[in-house]
Design a protein around this motif. Structure first.
Motif, PDB file in Angstrom:
ATOM      1  N   THR A  67       1.140   5.404   2.249  1.00 17.47           N
ATOM      2  CA  THR A  67       0.900   6.601   1.437  1.00 17.47           C
ATOM      3  C   THR A  67      -0.514   6.587   0.858  1.00 17.47           C
ATOM      4  OG1 THR A  67       3.245   6.732   0.874  1.00 17.47           O
ATOM      5  CG2 THR A  67       1.705   7.926  -0.547  1.00 17.47           C
ATOM      6  N   THR A  68      -0.953   5.425   0.380  1.00 18.50           N
ATOM      7  CA  THR A  68      -2.300   5.315  -0.190  1.00 18.50           C
ATOM      8  C   THR A  68      -3.369   5.620   0.854  1.00 18.50           C
ATOM      9  OG1 THR A  68      -1.500   3.640  -1.747  1.00 18.50           O
ATOM     10  CG2 THR A  68      -3.873   3.802  -1.433  1.00 18.50           C
ATOM     11  N   VAL A  69      -3.211   5.067   2.050  1.00 19.95           N
ATOM     12  CA  VAL A  69      -4.176   5.335   3.114  1.00 19.95           C
ATOM     13  C   VAL A  69      -4.068   6.778   3.592  1.00 19.95           C
ATOM     14  CG1 VAL A  69      -4.916   4.650   5.432  1.00 19.95           C
ATOM     15  CG2 VAL A  69      -4.169   2.918   3.804  1.00 19.95           C
TER      16      VAL A  69
ATOM     17  N   SER B 181       1.396  13.602   0.845  1.00 23.39           N
ATOM     18  CA  SER B 181       1.494  13.919  -0.582  1.00 23.39           C
ATOM     19  C   SER B 181       2.889  14.309  -1.008  1.00 23.39           C
ATOM     20  CB  SER B 181       0.538  15.073  -0.927  1.00 23.39           C
ATOM     21  OG  SER B 181       0.876  16.237  -0.183  1.00 23.39           O
ATOM     22  N   SER B 182       3.850  14.333  -0.084  1.00 26.08           N
ATOM     23  CA  SER B 182       5.214  14.737  -0.415  1.00 26.08           C
ATOM     24  C   SER B 182       6.116  13.518  -0.427  1.00 26.08           C
ATOM     25  CB  SER B 182       5.736  15.769   0.590  1.00 26.08           C
ATOM     26  OG  SER B 182       5.762  15.222   1.887  1.00 26.08           O
ATOM     27  N   GLY B 183       7.160  13.582  -1.250  1.00 27.90           N
ATOM     28  CA  GLY B 183       8.088  12.464  -1.337  1.00 27.90           C
ATOM     29  C   GLY B 183       9.192  12.498  -0.314  1.00 27.90           C
ATOM     30  N   GLY B 184       9.260  13.532   0.499  1.00 25.02           N
ATOM     31  CA  GLY B 184      10.322  13.658   1.480  1.00 25.02           C
ATOM     32  C   GLY B 184       9.848  14.432   2.688  1.00 25.02           C
TER      33      GLY B 184
ATOM     34  N   MET C 273     -12.729  13.174  -5.561  1.00 28.59           N
ATOM     35  CA  MET C 273     -11.397  13.417  -5.022  1.00 28.59           C
ATOM     36  C   MET C 273     -10.720  12.126  -4.582  1.00 28.59           C
ATOM     37  SD  MET C 273     -10.885  16.533  -5.495  1.00 28.59           S
ATOM     38  CE  MET C 273     -11.772  18.076  -5.799  1.00 28.59           C
ATOM     39  N   SER C 274     -11.519  11.182  -4.061  1.00 28.40           N
ATOM     40  CA  SER C 274     -10.921   9.920  -3.624  1.00 28.40           C
ATOM     41  C   SER C 274     -10.359   9.141  -4.811  1.00 28.40           C
ATOM     42  CB  SER C 274     -11.951   9.081  -2.883  1.00 28.40           C
ATOM     43  OG  SER C 274     -13.031   8.731  -3.735  1.00 28.40           O
ATOM     44  N   LEU C 275     -11.040   9.199  -5.951  1.00 28.57           N
ATOM     45  CA  LEU C 275     -10.514   8.506  -7.135  1.00 28.57           C
ATOM     46  C   LEU C 275      -9.178   9.092  -7.573  1.00 28.57           C
ATOM     47  CD1 LEU C 275     -13.764   7.993  -9.256  1.00 28.57           C
ATOM     48  CD2 LEU C 275     -12.522   6.306  -7.904  1.00 28.57           C
ATOM     49  N   ILE C 276      -9.064  10.419  -7.483  1.00 30.44           N
ATOM     50  CA  ILE C 276      -7.784  11.044  -7.835  1.00 30.44           C
ATOM     51  C   ILE C 276      -6.693  10.608  -6.866  1.00 30.44           C
ATOM     52  CG2 ILE C 276      -6.580  13.254  -8.041  1.00 30.44           C
ATOM     53  CD1 ILE C 276      -9.200  14.502  -8.923  1.00 30.44           C
ATOM     54  N   MET C 277      -7.009  10.598  -5.572  1.00 34.03           N
ATOM     55  CA  MET C 277      -6.029  10.189  -4.577  1.00 34.03           C
ATOM     56  C   MET C 277      -5.642   8.724  -4.749  1.00 34.03           C
ATOM     57  SD  MET C 277      -5.386  12.911  -2.829  1.00 34.03           S
ATOM     58  CE  MET C 277      -5.662  13.864  -4.342  1.00 34.03           C
ATOM     59  N   ILE C 278      -6.615   7.881  -5.095  1.00 35.73           N
ATOM     60  CA  ILE C 278      -6.319   6.457  -5.277  1.00 35.73           C
ATOM     61  C   ILE C 278      -5.421   6.248  -6.489  1.00 35.73           C
ATOM     62  CG2 ILE C 278      -7.378   4.284  -6.001  1.00 35.73           C
ATOM     63  CD1 ILE C 278      -7.515   4.733  -3.040  1.00 35.73           C
ATOM     64  N   VAL C 279      -5.632   7.024  -7.544  1.00 35.28           N
ATOM     65  CA  VAL C 279      -4.760   6.919  -8.721  1.00 35.28           C
ATOM     66  C   VAL C 279      -3.331   7.277  -8.350  1.00 35.28           C
ATOM     67  CG1 VAL C 279      -4.266   7.920 -10.976  1.00 35.28           C
ATOM     68  CG2 VAL C 279      -6.597   7.263 -10.404  1.00 35.28           C
ATOM     69  N   ILE C 280      -3.173   8.353  -7.573  1.00 36.76           N
ATOM     70  CA  ILE C 280      -1.833   8.743  -7.134  1.00 36.76           C
ATOM     71  C   ILE C 280      -1.227   7.657  -6.247  1.00 36.76           C
ATOM     72  CG2 ILE C 280      -0.514  10.443  -5.815  1.00 36.76           C
ATOM     73  CD1 ILE C 280      -2.601  12.521  -6.621  1.00 36.76           C
TER      74      ILE C 280
ATOM     75  N   SER D 133      -1.989   4.490  -6.243  1.00 39.92           N
ATOM     76  CA  SER D 133      -1.721   3.287  -7.035  1.00 39.92           C
ATOM     77  C   SER D 133      -0.417   3.412  -7.799  1.00 39.92           C
ATOM     78  CB  SER D 133      -2.879   3.030  -8.001  1.00 39.92           C
ATOM     79  OG  SER D 133      -4.077   2.797  -7.297  1.00 39.92           O
ATOM     80  N   THR D 134      -0.110   4.617  -8.270  1.00 33.82           N
ATOM     81  CA  THR D 134       1.158   4.820  -8.976  1.00 33.82           C
ATOM     82  C   THR D 134       2.334   4.539  -8.048  1.00 33.82           C
ATOM     83  OG1 THR D 134       0.105   6.508 -10.357  1.00 33.82           O
ATOM     84  CG2 THR D 134       2.513   6.476 -10.284  1.00 33.82           C
ATOM     85  N   ASN D 135       2.251   5.064  -6.821  1.00 34.59           N
ATOM     86  CA  ASN D 135       3.317   4.791  -5.854  1.00 34.59           C
ATOM     87  C   ASN D 135       3.359   3.311  -5.485  1.00 34.59           C
ATOM     88  OD1 ASN D 135       3.928   7.546  -5.770  1.00 34.59           O
ATOM     89  ND2 ASN D 135       2.501   7.935  -4.098  1.00 34.59           N
ATOM     90  N   MET D 136       2.191   2.701  -5.384  1.00 28.18           N
ATOM     91  CA  MET D 136       2.148   1.293  -5.006  1.00 28.18           C
ATOM     92  C   MET D 136       2.730   0.406  -6.083  1.00 28.18           C
ATOM     93  SD  MET D 136       1.201  -0.100  -2.241  1.00 28.18           S
ATOM     94  CE  MET D 136       1.491  -1.795  -1.737  1.00 28.18           C
ATOM     95  N   GLN D 137       2.457   0.701  -7.329  1.00 28.45           N
ATOM     96  CA  GLN D 137       3.006  -0.098  -8.421  1.00 28.45           C
ATOM     97  C   GLN D 137       4.523   0.037  -8.486  1.00 28.45           C
ATOM     98  OE1 GLN D 137       0.855   1.184 -11.885  1.00 28.45           O
ATOM     99  NE2 GLN D 137      -1.066   0.238 -11.230  1.00 28.45           N
TER     100      GLN D 137
END
Length: 445
Positions: A229-231, A363-366, A25-32, A34-38
């Protein structure tokens, strides 16, 4: 320390839960994350002071006045003038081809210089000069034929540039007409010079657009928000993994038979309970260290240095994550005191982890709906995410903005532990009262 080692062996025997809930689950969260971070990295890398580049219109210029040298100079000057801001497209001079180019979007504007246009333009120019001397109203100038595509507004805007070109021509030719007379005007050299004047003064004939530069955020607001968001996404894997693993650990020691055997041992109950608690804290610490390393690796992969975010903010965020991990372990301890089955432990861990994640706001954008905010405030996840956002917000008031949410997360951990201890005392007292008493010495031990 035998009890602590045994507890750690119990956890290792259920390592599948760690691999599934913590690692997977942590790998999935990190991928999400990382997308926001990039996306934040791209936003921060782009300069806030940009150059205004209007979209280029695709223009077709058709000159049908081939027999007139003046008209040829007019057409060539128009092409050079429009070429400064538009893309010139070549289309065959047939009605069907021109219509297809207009409809298909190959051209945004079609400009046709009709036959005899050059002579009519010069005649209108002479009439304008004559009328100016007599004081009467000047006649209108002939217009070229234009057809703008309905697929784009760029063609309509390009029509204004066509009008600007012929206005510049008139501006350049009228003084020569007054000084040298009509014969000089009809020479192609005069038209060529006027077209060159229009092209050279292209910038002055265009509407001016003022660009006000806004300074870039010195605090790297987008990067800080992406890091928070990543943390914050650690709420789901930490809550689920620690709930399931800690509940499984204490469940292995809390059954009535094992409890009576532990009470019969020469070790103090406080020492046994302390070693069990130490194993749970070791698990929480290991999970926290693993996720911190994962976040650091994710930041490095995204090209973000933790030092650029400010070590104070980063370390404080990791400390908040540690308190949340202790809160998750406390919830697992409380759950174990109810003696649930293994399937119930997994169900409660996953469901509660999802509730914590979706109501925390990470996990929400707003902003969350009021109902979800109310539910979130009943879990440590909402306060965990609030503390992280306050730490990363440069406009926050300071210690109060993130300190109060952090205290609430710690209070959740204390409350879960107190409820677990109360339930443990009630269930163990009841189990002692109803336990069968045997006088057979062989049953002792």
């Amino acid at each position: 320390m035998n009890t602590c080692k045994t507890a750690l062996r119990v956890i290792w025997a259920h390592k599948f839960y760690l691999l599934l809930y913590l690692v997977g689950m942590s790998l999935i969260m990190i991928v999400i994350g990382s997308t926001n971070m990039q996306a934040a990295v791209r936003a921060n890398a782009s300069s806030s002071v940009g150059r205004f580049e209007p979209a280029k219109a695709k223009i077709v210029v058709i000159n049908r006045d081939h027999g007139n040298q003046v008209s040829c100079e007019l057409g060539q000057g128009l092409e050079r003038y429009l070429g400064k801001s538009a893309q010139l497209v070549t289309v065959e001079d047939r009605p069907q081809s021109l219509q297809d180019a207009n409809v298909s979007g190959k051209s945004d504007l079609t400009v046709i210089i009709p036959a005899g246009y050059g002579q009519r333009f010069l005649d209108a120019l002479e009439d304008t000069a004559a009328q100016a001397h007599s004081g009467s109203k000047a006649p209108g100038f002939p217009k070229v034929e234009t057809a703008a595509s309905y697929n784009s507004s760029r063609g309509s805007l390009a029509q204004l540039q066509v009008d600007s070109y012929f206005d510049a021509l008139r501006t350049a030719l009228l003084p020569d007409l007054g000084q040298n007379g009509p014969m000089e005007l009809h020479s192609s050299a005069a038209i060529k010079d006027a077209a060159a004047y229009a092209v050279s003064h292209y910038a002055s004939n265009q509407p001016h657009v003022g660009i006000h530069a806004s300074p870039k955020d010195d605090d790297h607001g987008a990067l800080l928000e992406g890091f928070a968001t990543t943390v914050g996404l650690a709420a789901f894997p930490l809550m689920t993994a620690l709930t399931v693993c800690v509940a499984t650990l204490f469940g292995a020691f809390s059954s009535p038979d094992r409890h009576r055997r532990l009470l019969a041992s020469p070790m103090r109950s406080s020492s046994l309970n302390g070693q069990e608690l130490m194993a749970a804290l070791i698990l929480a610490g290991f999970s926290w260290i693993y996720y911190v390393a994962l976040v650091a690796f994710s930041m490095a992969a995204s090209g973000v240095s933790l030092a650029s975010l400010g070590w104070g903010r980063v370390l404080l965020s990791f400390f908040v994550m540690l308190i949340f991990a202790v809160s998750a372990a406390s919830f697992g301890f409380m759950l174990a005191q109810f003696n649930p089955s293994s399937s119930l432990i997994n169900s409660v861990g996953v469901i509660f982890g999802l509730v914590v994640m979706f109501t925390s706001g990470s996990s929400s954008g707003g902003p969350l709906p009021p109902v979800m905010q109310t539910i979130g405030k009943l879990t440590p996840g909402w306060w965990y995410n609030t503390a992280l956002q306050s730490i990363m917000d440069s406009r926050a008031a300071g210690l109060t903005s993130w300190g109060l949410p952090l205290i609430v997360v710690a209070l959740f951990a204390l409350a879960y532990a107190c409820v677990g201890l109360m339930v443990s005392r009630l269930t163990r007292t009841r189990a002692t009262l109803v336990a069968p008493v045997s006088s057979d010495p062989s049953m002792i031990g």
